[in-house]
Write a protein that holds these residues in place. Structure first.
Motif, PDB file in Angstrom:
ATOM      1  N   GLY A   1       0.813  -1.212   0.000  1.00  0.00           N
ATOM      2  CA  GLY A   1       0.000   0.000   0.000  1.00  0.00           C
ATOM      3  C   GLY A   1       0.845   1.259   0.000  1.00  0.00           C
ATOM      4  N   LEU A   2       1.941   1.248   0.762  1.00  0.00           N
ATOM      5  CA  LEU A   2       2.792   2.438   0.866  1.00  0.00           C
ATOM      6  C   LEU A   2       3.589   2.684  -0.413  1.00  0.00           C
ATOM      7  CD1 LEU A   2       4.131   2.150   4.538  1.00  0.00           C
ATOM      8  CD2 LEU A   2       2.453   3.769   3.643  1.00  0.00           C
ATOM      9  N   ILE A   3       4.192   1.628  -0.972  1.00  0.00           N
ATOM     10  CA  ILE A   3       5.010   1.848  -2.169  1.00  0.00           C
ATOM     11  C   ILE A   3       4.144   2.208  -3.378  1.00  0.00           C
ATOM     12  CG2 ILE A   3       6.810   0.282  -1.355  1.00  0.00           C
ATOM     13  CD1 ILE A   3       5.834  -1.747  -3.433  1.00  0.00           C
ATOM     14  N   GLY A   4       2.848   1.856  -3.310  1.00  0.00           N
ATOM     15  CA  GLY A   4       1.951   2.183  -4.409  1.00  0.00           C
ATOM     16  C   GLY A   4       1.729   3.673  -4.589  1.00  0.00           C
ATOM     17  N   TYR A   5       2.092   4.474  -3.580  1.00  0.00           N
ATOM     18  CA  TYR A   5       1.951   5.925  -3.684  1.00  0.00           C
ATOM     19  C   TYR A   5       3.103   6.565  -4.467  1.00  0.00           C
ATOM     20  CZ  TYR A   5      -1.976   6.001  -0.425  1.00  0.00           C
ATOM     21  OH  TYR A   5      -3.205   5.824   0.162  1.00  0.00           O
ATOM     22  N   GLN A   6       4.206   5.852  -4.649  1.00  0.00           N
ATOM     23  CA  GLN A   6       5.316   6.373  -5.437  1.00  0.00           C
ATOM     24  C   GLN A   6       4.920   6.381  -6.913  1.00  0.00           C
ATOM     25  OE1 GLN A   6       9.090   4.509  -4.554  1.00  0.00           O
ATOM     26  NE2 GLN A   6       8.484   4.072  -2.448  1.00  0.00           N
ATOM     27  N   SER A   7       5.211   7.446  -7.598  1.00  0.00           N
ATOM     28  CA  SER A   7       4.753   7.604  -8.979  1.00  0.00           C
ATOM     29  C   SER A   7       5.280   6.503  -9.894  1.00  0.00           C
ATOM     30  CB  SER A   7       5.156   8.979  -9.521  1.00  0.00           C
ATOM     31  OG  SER A   7       6.571   9.141  -9.457  1.00  0.00           O
ATOM     32  N   ASP A   8       6.574   6.149  -9.755  1.00  0.00           N
ATOM     33  CA  ASP A   8       7.157   5.117 -10.615  1.00  0.00           C
ATOM     34  C   ASP A   8       6.526   3.756 -10.354  1.00  0.00           C
ATOM     35  OD1 ASP A   8       8.796   7.015 -11.701  1.00  0.00           O
ATOM     36  OD2 ASP A   8      10.539   6.509 -10.478  1.00  0.00           O
ATOM     37  N   VAL A   9       6.316   3.451  -9.081  1.00  0.00           N
ATOM     38  CA  VAL A   9       5.710   2.168  -8.723  1.00  0.00           C
ATOM     39  C   VAL A   9       4.259   2.121  -9.175  1.00  0.00           C
ATOM     40  CG1 VAL A   9       5.080   0.636  -6.812  1.00  0.00           C
ATOM     41  CG2 VAL A   9       7.258   1.865  -6.759  1.00  0.00           C
ATOM     42  N   LYS A  10       3.553   3.248  -9.024  1.00  0.00           N
ATOM     43  CA  LYS A  10       2.158   3.299  -9.467  1.00  0.00           C
ATOM     44  C   LYS A  10       2.044   3.020 -10.959  1.00  0.00           C
ATOM     45  CE  LYS A  10      -1.966   6.217  -9.468  1.00  0.00           C
ATOM     46  NZ  LYS A  10      -2.541   7.545  -9.116  1.00  0.00           N
ATOM     47  N   ARG A  11       2.970   3.570 -11.744  1.00  0.00           N
ATOM     48  CA  ARG A  11       2.953   3.320 -13.180  1.00  0.00           C
ATOM     49  C   ARG A  11       3.257   1.846 -13.475  1.00  0.00           C
ATOM     50  NH1 ARG A  11       2.496   7.014 -16.879  1.00  0.00           N
ATOM     51  NH2 ARG A  11       3.633   5.790 -18.430  1.00  0.00           N
ATOM     52  N   MET A  12       4.158   1.253 -12.693  1.00  0.00           N
ATOM     53  CA  MET A  12       4.447  -0.165 -12.876  1.00  0.00           C
ATOM     54  C   MET A  12       3.218  -1.011 -12.565  1.00  0.00           C
ATOM     55  SD  MET A  12       7.564  -2.485 -11.307  1.00  0.00           S
ATOM     56  CE  MET A  12       8.810  -1.395 -11.983  1.00  0.00           C
ATOM     57  N   PHE A  13       2.469  -0.624 -11.528  1.00  0.00           N
ATOM     58  CA  PHE A  13       1.224  -1.324 -11.198  1.00  0.00           C
ATOM     59  C   PHE A  13       0.192  -1.168 -12.323  1.00  0.00           C
ATOM     60  CE2 PHE A  13       1.821  -1.109  -6.267  1.00  0.00           C
ATOM     61  CZ  PHE A  13       2.802  -2.077  -6.369  1.00  0.00           C
ATOM     62  N   GLN A  14       0.218  -0.038 -13.014  1.00  0.00           N
ATOM     63  CA  GLN A  14      -0.671   0.159 -14.157  1.00  0.00           C
ATOM     64  C   GLN A  14      -0.265  -0.757 -15.324  1.00  0.00           C
ATOM     65  OE1 GLN A  14      -0.338   4.700 -14.010  1.00  0.00           O
ATOM     66  NE2 GLN A  14      -2.433   4.448 -14.774  1.00  0.00           N
ATOM     67  N   TYR A  15       1.035  -0.884 -15.544  1.00  0.00           N
ATOM     68  CA  TYR A  15       1.509  -1.828 -16.564  1.00  0.00           C
ATOM     69  C   TYR A  15       1.137  -3.261 -16.179  1.00  0.00           C
ATOM     70  CZ  TYR A  15       4.189   1.339 -19.552  1.00  0.00           C
ATOM     71  OH  TYR A  15       4.544   2.311 -20.465  1.00  0.00           O
TER      72      TYR A  15
END
Length: 320
Positions: free
Chosen positions: A173-187
């Protein structure tokens, strides 16, 4: 006149989200597609021979889960390096992190610097994981047991398992707030939706991919959650309360837990019934944190990778 319905299937093709890209793994080819800084898609085959192709014994149940996990780590490392370079992220990170101390290290250590940093990072990462996921839950329960008495001893493994799961959820949940990680989660979402589109028998277009669901039962997130749950049952049979000794025995049990988790994920990916829905439910829920809705450009990358790994003879299709 009747309209012919698309032919649905279950595929063995799997994938992984990368930095501005996606890896797709088919029965004969592994493809890495990355969105480059100029907006184009760079697609390249990743050369890797799976362990169970080198050692046939690793195709046996349980063992294939361990070998598959090791393969995933090896491919992930190579693919992430490729995506970091192709996406331009390596240059950005170098510019942002360069300092006089970095220049001094580079001057005196040269090419050895990268290896030293990676080695130190890997060791620290493993130690932190052992501390958070193994030792901390055991130490906390020992404190509770000392205060409450031996009557709570039967709750040791469930307590440790729930705490590990909570730590995992909090971390994701915490790392998902980082922009780069969020984009990776979108991929990650683009990867799932593209595989669903292919399994539905539809042409691989952005519009068709967009209509698909994003939570897939054969996801690495589901695998991690299943491993934690299976670890609860395995932990019941570990009699030790000493944090170091209990952690050591749990580490010895990891291959068994990993193998069982792989077999359950594999079964859920090939069958659809009440049992598989029950088994897959915790992992599918957890994917709400790690699998986000992608944009059109991300789906284009997923499609580019997917199209390269689909075999012409249909050997990826799994019979339920």
């Amino acid at each position: 006149m009747t309209t012919q319905q698309p032919k649905k299937c279950i595929t063995s093709i799997g994938g992984q989200a990368l930095i501005e890209g996606i890896l797709m793994r088919g029965p004969k080819r592994i493809e890495v597609a990355v969105r480059t800084p100029d907006g184009s898609i760079d697609s390249e085959e990743l050369k890797y021979v799976p362990l169970w192709d080198r050692y046939k014994i690793l195709r046996l149940p349980i063992l294939r889960g361990v070998s598959s996990f090791i393969d995933s780590l090896m491919m992930s490392s190579k693919a992430l390096n490729m995506s970091t370079e192709k996406s331009g992220m390596a240059e950005i990170e170098a510019e942002e992190s360069e300092s006089k101390f970095d220049q001094w290290l580079d001057k005196h250590l040269g090419d050895k610097l990268g290896g030293v940093v990676m080695a130190i990072g890997a060791v620290l990462g493993v130690l932190l994981a052992l501390l958070l996921f193994f030792m901390v839950p055991t130490i906390l329960f020992n404190l509770i047991s000392n205060a409450a008495g031996p009557s709570v001893s039967g709750w040791r493994s469930p307590f440790e398992g729930v705490l590990r799961l909570l730590i995992f959820i909090l971390y994701m949940g915490l790392i998902g707030y980082q922009s780069d990680v969020k984009r990776m989660f979108q991929y990650h979402g683009a990867e799932h939706k593209t595989i669903f589109c292919y399994e539905a028998g539809l042409p691989l277009t952005v519009e068709n991919v967009k209509k698909q669901g994003r939570f897939h039962p054969r996801c690495g997130t589901s695998f991690m959650v299943l491993m934690i749950i299976i670890g609860v049952f395995v932990g019941i049979f570990i009699p030790f309360s000493n944090p170091f000794l209990r952690t050591f025995v749990k580490l010895l049990c990891i291959p068994i837990v990993m193998g069982l988790g792989y077999e359950l994920i594999r079964y859920c990916g090939r069958h659809e019934n009440r049992l598989t829905h029950f088994i897959a439910a915790p992992g599918l829920w957890m994917q709400r944190l790690t699998v986000k809705e992608p944009d059109d450009s991300m789906m284009e990358v997923a499609i580019a990778a997917m199209e390269k790994v689909i075999p012409e003879n249909g050997e990826d299709r799994i019979k339920a």
